[in-house]
Design a protein around this motif. Structure first.
Motif, PDB file in Angstrom:
ATOM      1  N   PHE A 179     -23.581  -0.054  10.286  1.00  0.00           N
ATOM      2  CA  PHE A 179     -23.611   0.825   9.242  1.00  0.00           C
ATOM      3  C   PHE A 179     -23.240   2.411   9.279  1.00  0.00           C
ATOM      4  N   GLU A 180     -23.755   2.693  10.454  1.00  0.00           N
ATOM      5  CA  GLU A 180     -23.088   4.373  10.557  1.00  0.00           C
ATOM      6  C   GLU A 180     -21.477   3.960  10.856  1.00  0.00           C
ATOM      7  N   ASN A 181     -20.847   3.113  11.775  1.00  0.00           N
ATOM      8  CA  ASN A 181     -19.497   2.916  11.762  1.00  0.00           C
ATOM      9  C   ASN A 181     -18.751   2.696  10.394  1.00  0.00           C
ATOM     10  N   LEU A 182     -19.667   1.942   9.435  1.00  0.00           N
ATOM     11  CA  LEU A 182     -18.875   1.629   8.220  1.00  0.00           C
ATOM     12  C   LEU A 182     -18.807   3.175   7.322  1.00  0.00           C
ATOM     13  N   LEU A 183     -20.103   4.044   7.410  1.00  0.00           N
ATOM     14  CA  LEU A 183     -20.155   5.321   6.741  1.00  0.00           C
ATOM     15  C   LEU A 183     -18.962   6.156   7.278  1.00  0.00           C
ATOM     16  N   ASN A 184     -18.623   6.040   8.861  1.00  0.00           N
ATOM     17  CA  ASN A 184     -17.695   6.950   9.216  1.00  0.00           C
ATOM     18  C   ASN A 184     -16.145   6.292   8.711  1.00  0.00           C
ATOM     19  N   GLU A 185     -15.924   5.215   8.558  1.00  0.00           N
ATOM     20  CA  GLU A 185     -14.701   4.604   8.085  1.00  0.00           C
ATOM     21  C   GLU A 185     -14.563   5.026   6.554  1.00  0.00           C
ATOM     22  N   LYS A 186     -15.400   5.013   5.967  1.00  0.00           N
ATOM     23  CA  LYS A 186     -15.523   5.364   4.438  1.00  0.00           C
ATOM     24  C   LYS A 186     -15.146   6.862   4.311  1.00  0.00           C
ATOM     25  N   ARG A 187     -15.746   7.614   5.262  1.00  0.00           N
ATOM     26  CA  ARG A 187     -15.422   9.166   5.304  1.00  0.00           C
ATOM     27  C   ARG A 187     -13.912   9.273   5.474  1.00  0.00           C
ATOM     28  N   LYS A 188     -13.469   8.766   6.502  1.00  0.00           N
ATOM     29  CA  LYS A 188     -12.089   8.805   6.969  1.00  0.00           C
ATOM     30  C   LYS A 188     -11.052   8.637   5.919  1.00  0.00           C
ATOM     31  N   ILE A 189     -11.486   7.585   5.148  1.00  0.00           N
ATOM     32  CA  ILE A 189     -10.565   6.889   4.367  1.00  0.00           C
ATOM     33  C   ILE A 189     -10.511   7.874   2.794  1.00  0.00           C
ATOM     34  N   ASN A 190     -11.834   8.567   2.519  1.00  0.00           N
ATOM     35  CA  ASN A 190     -12.064   9.466   1.450  1.00  0.00           C
ATOM     36  C   ASN A 190     -11.362  10.642   1.575  1.00  0.00           C
ATOM     37  N   ALA A 191     -11.312  11.229   2.855  1.00  0.00           N
ATOM     38  CA  ALA A 191     -10.504  12.493   3.445  1.00  0.00           C
ATOM     39  C   ALA A 191      -9.042  12.420   3.585  1.00  0.00           C
ATOM     40  N   SER A 192      -8.597  11.057   3.762  1.00  0.00           N
ATOM     41  CA  SER A 192      -7.165  10.864   3.947  1.00  0.00           C
ATOM     42  C   SER A 192      -6.359  10.528   2.476  1.00  0.00           C
ATOM     43  N   ILE A 193      -7.235  10.376   1.530  1.00  0.00           N
ATOM     44  CA  ILE A 193      -6.649   9.908   0.235  1.00  0.00           C
ATOM     45  C   ILE A 193      -6.602  11.178  -0.463  1.00  0.00           C
ATOM     46  N   THR A 194      -5.399  11.733  -0.671  1.00  0.00           N
ATOM     47  CA  THR A 194      -5.261  12.857  -1.401  1.00  0.00           C
ATOM     48  C   THR A 194      -4.485  12.910  -2.588  1.00  0.00           C
ATOM     49  N   VAL A 195      -4.300  13.841  -3.593  1.00  0.00           N
ATOM     50  CA  VAL A 195      -3.690  13.781  -4.570  1.00  0.00           C
ATOM     51  C   VAL A 195      -2.960  14.834  -5.109  1.00  0.00           C
ATOM     52  N   ASN A 196      -2.263  14.884  -6.081  1.00  0.00           N
ATOM     53  CA  ASN A 196      -1.046  15.673  -6.635  1.00  0.00           C
ATOM     54  C   ASN A 196       0.158  15.840  -5.866  1.00  0.00           C
ATOM     55  N   ASP A 197       0.308  16.707  -5.077  1.00  0.00           N
ATOM     56  CA  ASP A 197       1.719  17.064  -4.518  1.00  0.00           C
ATOM     57  C   ASP A 197       1.677  16.618  -3.089  1.00  0.00           C
ATOM     58  N   ILE A 198       1.328  15.320  -3.018  1.00  0.00           N
ATOM     59  CA  ILE A 198       1.569  14.498  -2.002  1.00  0.00           C
ATOM     60  C   ILE A 198       2.085  12.993  -2.145  1.00  0.00           C
ATOM     61  N   TYR A 199       3.279  12.830  -1.183  1.00  0.00           N
ATOM     62  CA  TYR A 199       3.916  11.617  -1.293  1.00  0.00           C
ATOM     63  C   TYR A 199       3.492  10.607  -0.200  1.00  0.00           C
ATOM     64  N   LYS A 200       3.425   9.430  -0.447  1.00  0.00           N
ATOM     65  CA  LYS A 200       2.947   8.590   0.711  1.00  0.00           C
ATOM     66  C   LYS A 200       3.980   7.379   0.736  1.00  0.00           C
ATOM     67  N   ILE A 201       4.103   6.725   1.712  1.00  0.00           N
ATOM     68  CA  ILE A 201       5.109   5.409   1.890  1.00  0.00           C
ATOM     69  C   ILE A 201       3.946   4.057   1.906  1.00  0.00           C
ATOM     70  N   GLN A 202       4.169   3.284   0.828  1.00  0.00           N
ATOM     71  CA  GLN A 202       3.543   2.022   1.030  1.00  0.00           C
ATOM     72  C   GLN A 202       4.322   1.145   1.630  1.00  0.00           C
ATOM     73  N   ILE A 203       3.588   0.355   2.891  1.00  0.00           N
ATOM     74  CA  ILE A 203       4.449  -0.457   3.749  1.00  0.00           C
ATOM     75  C   ILE A 203       3.867  -1.744   3.639  1.00  0.00           C
ATOM     76  N   TYR A 204       2.874  -2.185   2.929  1.00  0.00           N
ATOM     77  CA  TYR A 204       2.279  -3.435   2.574  1.00  0.00           C
ATOM     78  C   TYR A 204       1.525  -3.698   1.563  1.00  0.00           C
ATOM     79  N   ASN A 205       1.542  -4.671   0.830  1.00  0.00           N
ATOM     80  CA  ASN A 205       0.738  -5.136  -0.337  1.00  0.00           C
ATOM     81  C   ASN A 205       0.351  -6.547  -0.104  1.00  0.00           C
ATOM     82  N   GLY A 206      -1.000  -6.924  -0.114  1.00  0.00           N
ATOM     83  CA  GLY A 206      -1.493  -8.175   0.332  1.00  0.00           C
ATOM     84  C   GLY A 206      -2.817  -8.263   0.524  1.00  0.00           C
ATOM     85  N   ASP A 207      -3.429  -9.299   1.424  1.00  0.00           N
ATOM     86  CA  ASP A 207      -4.667  -9.491   1.777  1.00  0.00           C
ATOM     87  C   ASP A 207      -5.281  -8.545   2.665  1.00  0.00           C
ATOM     88  N   SER A 208      -6.552  -8.687   2.783  1.00  0.00           N
ATOM     89  CA  SER A 208      -7.363  -7.660   3.704  1.00  0.00           C
ATOM     90  C   SER A 208      -7.037  -7.684   5.065  1.00  0.00           C
TER      91      SER A 208
END
Length: 129
Positions: A38-67
């Motif tokens: 559970f704590e590992n899951l919370l840490n991963e969620k925090r990392k994902i939320n922190a890394s998703i930025t908005v506005n003037d940031i560009y990203k590169i999508q390298i894959y689209n598919g299953d988990s």
């Protein structure tokens, strides 16, 4: 309504105190056991939320598919390109692997050429919330 005299009120207070003197709160210690995942899951969620930025940031999508495949692609990417950050984002119905945090589109396109050697379907995106 009957008015209690001072003596009667005092007697009621003493009886109340004596009757409650044998009452005890919980004496046992409470311990909470939590699954360590559970704590590992919370840490991963925090990392994902922190890394998703908005506005003037560009990203590169390298894959689209299953988990499972997206997890494998992200691990391979992190092993091959240590200098770049990557995340998995879920947009119904697929998982997307986004990499990098680029301030300009030119910077993102320059790095996309590097990624296209291994991920031919890569393209530049500008995520928004």
């Amino acid at each position: 309504m009957k008015i209690l005299t001072l003596a009667t009120a005092f007697q009621c207070a003493i009886i109340f105190c004596l009757s409650n003197s044998n009452l005890y709160a919980q004496d046992e210690k409470v311990s909470v056991s939590q699954n360590p995942k559970f704590e590992n899951l919370l840490n991963e969620k925090r990392k994902i939320n922190a890394s998703i930025t908005v506005n003037d940031i560009y990203k590169i999508q390298i894959y689209n598919g299953d988990s499972e495949t997206s997890k494998k692609i992200l691990n391979d990417f992190k092993r091959d390109f240590l200098a770049f950050d990557g995340t998995i984002v879920f947009y119904t119905p697929a998982y997307k692997v986004w990499v990098g945090n680029f301030k300009t589109r030119i910077e993102a396109e320059r790095n996309m050429l590097l990624f296209k050697k291994k991920y031919p379907n890569a393209f530049v995106i500008k995520p928004n919330k």
